[in-house]
Design an enzyme around this catalytic site. Structure first.
Site, short mmCIF file in Angstrom:
data_model
loop_
_atom_site.label_atom_id
_atom_site.label_comp_id
_atom_site.label_asym_id
_atom_site.label_seq_id
_atom_site.Cartn_x
_atom_site.Cartn_y
_atom_site.Cartn_z
N CYS A 21 0.84 -1.20 0.00
CA CYS A 21 0.00 0.00 0.00
C CYS A 21 0.87 1.24 0.00
O CYS A 21 2.11 1.15 0.07
CB CYS A 21 -0.94 0.01 1.21
SG CYS A 21 -0.08 0.17 2.78
N CYS A 24 3.44 1.69 2.74
CA CYS A 24 4.72 1.00 2.52
C CYS A 24 5.66 1.88 1.71
O CYS A 24 6.86 1.97 1.99
CB CYS A 24 4.50 -0.32 1.80
SG CYS A 24 3.45 -1.50 2.67
N ASP A 445 9.66 24.47 -35.23
CA ASP A 445 10.71 24.61 -36.22
C ASP A 445 10.12 24.25 -37.59
O ASP A 445 9.12 23.54 -37.67
CB ASP A 445 11.88 23.70 -35.87
CG ASP A 445 13.00 23.80 -36.88
OD1 ASP A 445 13.36 24.92 -37.25
OD2 ASP A 445 13.51 22.74 -37.29
#
Length: 766
Positions: A21, A24, A445
């Site tokens: 989870c 952790c 460009d």
């Protein structure tokens, strides 16, 4: 995988096992952060920790720190040993999935009869409760054992995670049921128990909670199994990229043809690509012609014709004849390896919203545990029935879910970056998607971005009654063989096509005059090829005016001092450029053209594509200054380019976008790369970014909203623990499933294609 030092720091990736989870994740990040100079970003979905640390901190010290936090940790295998560990990792993943499936199946076989007997009073026979106890015991102990182990591991490190909540919920409900059976009167023969969604007071005996003791492990295991399958699905695109890499290659040398492992192939060696085979690595065709399918590598939908001299990308599929290819890059230097690396790095990042979610998750579990204890004490202090108080406490423990918080961003990001790679859009991380979502101005460009970047002879006009077109082109091509200028190469290529198999004549006394052209003697004649000057014959003067109006570059051919022909050379606009510009405008993004080319060609291209703002004759410094000016005016600026002259502007922009066919320095300075070399991929990238960020916001809204609604319901006793377990498991599955939808996202087809084509034709730009 250790990265290159950056500002005396190195980057190391660590595989972390055992995380379940967001709590952790927070715990591992904090543990690593306690080391001096170390910062870490941990991804729950991939199980990968990306750690930035001083060179003095050894990678093994990082592994030790993670292990001290109670998790498994390992460094990736060295690059030269990749083949075997990848197979081992896949086998380990398959074995882990098989064990999960077996545990879930056995749990279901034991738990379903307990749920049926507990929820349907008509099925309750004499001593049914003891059968339920026998079936529930292995579920509460063996099935929930992984949760108990991880909870105890966290307790040893003074931390709590989602596993702590699950373990406490199972232990509390099963322990109460044991008390009820042996000491609370629930074990009497003939006992009946009614089922209610809302907890109720006892009826002269302690209530059994065996259905909660089995439903919590059952639903959590089922949820994580489905979640795991979905998470593996989000990484499918990355795995498919890895599968494109060849394992063997047929090398042809002085010893004939032999098959060798791909790791033994070296730059410069020639290898064979047969029809239907994948190109083993990046290279250049030395013999043969064919069509190759690049769709799985760069997203190009149409096969590309190749012949001697053509560049090939590793992973492409040979759809036609036999090819001999000389390797130009191997290993980590190939385009496929760079694409895979970009996608992997992108999936390791975090969006700003996810960092907030992880911070919340870091205190989420302790807060939930405190709420559960408070609820138990409040209910008992208010004189409520003990089992009702216990029900509310267990429901709070079980229903709270930080898992969805941890999965909200990484699963969406994995699915989106994988889908982007399939479409030829490579992002460097979630910050790129966030920036791309808010871009309102894009500086484009011209050469190589909006146009193909390849000069081509558009038209040849020869004086009537003189040498003629064919001879003028032949002589001009012969002289231009000594030139390296793009215009010269275009003239040479055109002359060779016109002459067929006949070689162009040799040139003597070759000379090049900067800013004017080239000259020399061919077949005893003095030939000059360069910019028009002076007064021209009427036919050539008209051709010159037409070339300038169409923004083509005019090249005059003189033979023995007399003007004989005028060659118009142009740079072709990419077929999808008009549609791309039109779609960008519809998305609220303002296009700006900035090029180092002359004003006339720049304005012609801008007019053909519907771009109102044009900046011509821009040096690299001018482009960077333009970007800074737009940013100072409050615009969020993206720059699209492909050349070395675009690198400074790409780096100065809020978001740098490189064409995949461009220079390496431009790609290195960019945040996003359009691998398929198609400017329309930019529009797809913008729309994918907006969809991904929308998915992440929806995931986080669900993850937070779910807990805001369900935890108070559990606190006041309106949520049964069994349904709490089901709701908790479902929350994570829904988040992952919502992210998974990005795998099938399709860019919409732009309307008005015929209109775009007509406009381009009117402008005279092809």
């Amino acid at each position: 995988m250790a990265g290159e030092p950056t500002a005396n720091l190195v980057v190391t990736d660590i595989t972390v096992g055992g995380m379940t989870c967001a709590a952790c994740v927070r715990r591992v990040e904090k543990r690593l952060g306690k080391l001096e100079g170390v910062t870490a970003t941990v991804n729950l979905a991939t199980g990968l920790a990306r750690v930035s640390h001083p060179a003095a901190v050894a990678p093994q010290d990082l592994v030790t720190a993670v292990e001290q936090a109670g998790y498994e940790a390992a460094l990736p295998a060295p690059p030269e040993n990749h083949e075997a560990p990848e197979g081992a990792e896949a086998a380990d993943a398959d074995e882990a999935a098989r064990r999960e499936r077996e545990r879930l199946l056995i749990t279901a076989l034991l738990a379903v009869p307990v749920l049926e007997l507990s929820m349907v009073p008509a099925l309750q026979f004499r001593n049914w409760q003891w059968l339920c106890f026998v079936l529930a015991a292995p579920v509460a102990v063996w099935s929930a054992w992984p949760f108990h182990v991880r909870a105890l591991r966290g307790l040893r490190h003074s931390t709590a995670t989602m596993d702590t909540l699950v373990s406490l919920g199972v232990v509390a409900s099963f322990s109460w049921s044991v008390y009820a059976l042996f000491l609370g009167g629930a074990g009497e023969p003939g006992m009946r128990m009614s089922f209610s969604l809302v907890p109720s007071a006892s009826e002269g005996m302690a209530h059994l909670y065996l259905e909660a003791a089995v439903s919590v492990p059952l639903f959590v295991l089922a949820g994580r199994f489905l979640e795991g399958r979905a998470r593996r699905g989000t990484g499918a695109a990355l795995r498919s990229l890895a599968e494109l890499a060849a394992k063997k290659v047929s090398v042809r040398d002085g010893q004939g043809e032999r098959s060798v492992p791909i790791g033994q192939l070296r730059v410069g060696q020639v290898f064979v690509v047969r029809p239907g085979e994948r190109v083993a690595t990046d290279g250049r065709v030395t013999e043969g012609s064919s069509a190759v399918d690049l769709s799985l590598v760069t997203g190009e939908s149409e096969p590309v014709e190749v012949s001697p001299g053509s560049a090939l990308v590793g992973g492409a599929v040979n759809a036609g004849g036999l090819l001999l290819v000389q390797a130009t890059a191997v290993g980590a230097d190939t385009q496929l390896a760079r694409i895979t690396c970009l996608v992997t790095e992108a999936q390791a990042g975090k969006a700003r919203a996810q960092r907030l979610a992880d911070a919340v998750a870091g205190v989420f579990v302790p807060v939930v545990m405190a709420i559960a204890v408070t609820v138990l004490g409040f209910w008992l202090g208010a004189g409520a029935d003990p089992q009702a108080a216990l029900t509310a406490c267990v429901a709070v423990l079980v229903v709270a879910c930080p898992c969805a918080l941890g999965l909200a961003t990484p699963t969406a990001l994995m699915a989106a970056t994988g889908r982007g790679a399939q479409m030829g859009v490579l992002v460097s991380g979630p910050q790129t998607l966030e920036a791309l979502q808010h871009v309102d101005t894009v500086v484009l460009d011209k050469t190589g971005t909006l146009t193909t970047g390849h000069m081509t002879v558009v038209k040849v006009t020869a004086l009537p009654g003189a040498l003629g077109e064919a001879e003028a082109v032949r002589l001009a091509g012969a002289v231009e063989q000594g030139s390296e200028h793009p215009i010269g190469r275009a003239v040479v290529a055109y002359a060779r096509r016109k002459d067929g198999d006949e070689p162009l004549p040799d040139v003597t006394d070759f000379a090049a005059v900067a800013g004017h052209g080239v000259g020399g003697r061919v077949d005893g004649r003095t030939v000059e090829v360069g910019a028009p000057d002076g007064t021209l014959p009427c036919a050539l003067a008209e051709a010159l005016a037409a070339a300038e109006e169409a923004a083509h570059t005019p090249v005059l051919v003189k033979v023995d001092g007399r003007a004989e022909a005028l060659i118009a050379v142009g740079d072709l606009v990419r077929p999808g450029s008009y549609r791309a510009v039109d779609r960008l405008r519809r998305l609220g993004v303002r296009p700006v053209l900035a090029t180092g080319d002359r004003t006339a060609p720049a304005e012609a291209v801008a007019g053909a594509l519907g771009i109102d703002e044009v900046h011509a004759r821009c040096s690299p410094e001018d482009k960077a200054a333009l970007v800074r000016q737009l940013k100072e005016e409050g615009y969020r600026v993206a720059v699209v380019g492909d050349g070395v002259n675009d690198a400074a502007a790409l780096a100065a922009a809020d978001l740098g976008i490189a064409m995949g066919s461009g220079a390496d320095v431009a790609i290195g300075a960019a945040d996003l790369t359009l691998a398929r070399g198609d400017i329309e991929a930019l529009v797809d990238a913008v729309r994918l970014a907006r969809r991904t960020l929308g998915t992440i916001r929806a995931n986080l809204a669900w993850a937070f909203g779910y807990n805001v609604v369900t935890v108070p319901l559990a606190m006041v006793g309106l949520l049964d623990p069994m349904f709490a377990a089901a709701a908790m498991s479902l929350s994570s599955v829904l988040v992952v499933a919502n992210s998974l939808r990005l795998r099938s996202w399709q860019p919409s087809v732009a309307r008005g294609r015929s209109h775009g084509g007509a406009r381009g034709a009117k402008a005279g730009v092809r």
